[in-house]
Design a protein around this motif. Sequence first.
Motif, short mmCIF file in Angstrom:
data_model
loop_
_atom_site.label_atom_id
_atom_site.label_comp_id
_atom_site.label_asym_id
_atom_site.label_seq_id
_atom_site.Cartn_x
_atom_site.Cartn_y
_atom_site.Cartn_z
N ASP A 76 27.24 -13.33 -8.84
CA ASP A 76 26.17 -13.53 -7.87
C ASP A 76 25.21 -14.59 -8.38
O ASP A 76 24.81 -15.49 -7.66
CB ASP A 76 25.46 -12.21 -7.62
CG ASP A 76 24.44 -12.30 -6.50
OD1 ASP A 76 24.67 -13.03 -5.53
OD2 ASP A 76 23.40 -11.62 -6.60
N LYS A 77 24.86 -14.45 -9.68
CA LYS A 77 23.93 -15.39 -10.32
C LYS A 77 24.46 -15.73 -11.70
O LYS A 77 24.95 -14.86 -12.42
CB LYS A 77 22.56 -14.75 -10.47
CG LYS A 77 21.89 -14.37 -9.18
CD LYS A 77 20.60 -13.63 -9.45
CE LYS A 77 20.14 -12.99 -8.17
NZ LYS A 77 19.43 -11.76 -8.38
N GLY A 105 31.53 -17.32 -15.72
CA GLY A 105 31.15 -16.96 -14.37
C GLY A 105 30.98 -18.17 -13.47
O GLY A 105 30.50 -19.22 -13.91
N LEU A 106 31.40 -18.02 -12.23
CA LEU A 106 31.21 -19.04 -11.19
C LEU A 106 30.52 -18.39 -10.00
O LEU A 106 30.96 -17.34 -9.52
CB LEU A 106 32.54 -19.61 -10.72
CG LEU A 106 33.31 -20.52 -11.65
CD1 LEU A 106 34.70 -20.81 -11.07
CD2 LEU A 106 32.56 -21.82 -11.85
N GLU A 107 29.47 -19.02 -9.52
CA GLU A 107 28.79 -18.55 -8.31
C GLU A 107 29.79 -18.58 -7.14
O GLU A 107 30.74 -19.36 -7.14
CB GLU A 107 27.57 -19.45 -8.07
CG GLU A 107 26.74 -19.10 -6.86
CD GLU A 107 27.23 -19.76 -5.58
OE1 GLU A 107 27.10 -19.12 -4.52
OE2 GLU A 107 27.77 -20.87 -5.64
N ARG A 108 29.55 -17.75 -6.14
CA ARG A 108 30.51 -17.52 -5.07
C ARG A 108 31.05 -18.80 -4.43
O ARG A 108 32.27 -18.98 -4.32
CB ARG A 108 29.90 -16.62 -4.00
CG ARG A 108 30.92 -16.20 -2.95
CD ARG A 108 30.31 -15.30 -1.93
NE ARG A 108 29.48 -16.11 -1.05
CZ ARG A 108 29.19 -15.78 0.21
NH1 ARG A 108 29.58 -14.63 0.69
NH2 ARG A 108 28.45 -16.56 0.95
N MET A 109 30.20 -19.71 -4.00
CA MET A 109 30.69 -20.91 -3.32
C MET A 109 31.46 -21.82 -4.27
O MET A 109 32.46 -22.43 -3.87
CB MET A 109 29.53 -21.66 -2.65
CG MET A 109 28.83 -20.83 -1.57
SD MET A 109 29.93 -19.97 -0.41
CE MET A 109 30.49 -21.32 0.58
N ALA A 110 31.03 -21.90 -5.52
CA ALA A 110 31.78 -22.68 -6.52
C ALA A 110 33.14 -22.04 -6.77
O ALA A 110 34.14 -22.75 -6.94
CB ALA A 110 30.98 -22.79 -7.82
N TYR A 130 32.75 -8.27 -6.47
CA TYR A 130 33.02 -9.47 -7.27
C TYR A 130 34.28 -9.30 -8.13
O TYR A 130 34.29 -9.64 -9.30
CB TYR A 130 31.81 -9.84 -8.12
CG TYR A 130 30.64 -10.31 -7.29
CD1 TYR A 130 30.48 -11.66 -7.00
CD2 TYR A 130 29.73 -9.41 -6.77
CE1 TYR A 130 29.42 -12.10 -6.23
CE2 TYR A 130 28.67 -9.84 -5.98
CZ TYR A 130 28.52 -11.18 -5.71
OH TYR A 130 27.48 -11.61 -4.93
N GLY A 131 35.33 -8.81 -7.51
CA GLY A 131 36.61 -8.62 -8.21
C GLY A 131 37.53 -9.81 -8.04
O GLY A 131 38.71 -9.63 -7.71
#
Length: 146
Positions: A76-77, A105-110, A130-131
Amino acid sequence: MLKGMDPRLSPEVLYLLARMGHGDSVAVVDANYPAYSMGVPVLRMDGLDAAQAVEVITSVMPLDRFVEHPVRYMVDKPGEPLREAARAVMEAAEKAEGRTIDGGGLERMAFYDEGRKTQGIIVTAETRSYGDFLLTKGTWPEFDPD
């Protein structure tokens, strides 16, 4: 049925993984991921959560040792603690590789942008938030760059 092969690996998933070269990525995503709108082949591993799917996939596919994050996951962040599904996937990847894996981690749109660049998307029955994961294929036999 193939000897020594996990029966949860379908012929289609095996074909996708075998066609990939080192540095190629595959997405392993949850049941809510918009897989069919990404424009890449979509396969299914129904009945498995993300960690089980990664366990099966990494039983035949090595993870890349040349990239900083051979396993990337949706967040998410940036910098937030690992969620339950991500912890389970990282444990499965480390067990299969017999080494510590540095995930990123990658933010959702990325993550969606990177998902469109994969060789394929494997949809699981994962329902934890976030699976969603990207696995980068390495080489076999293993070559340790150090």
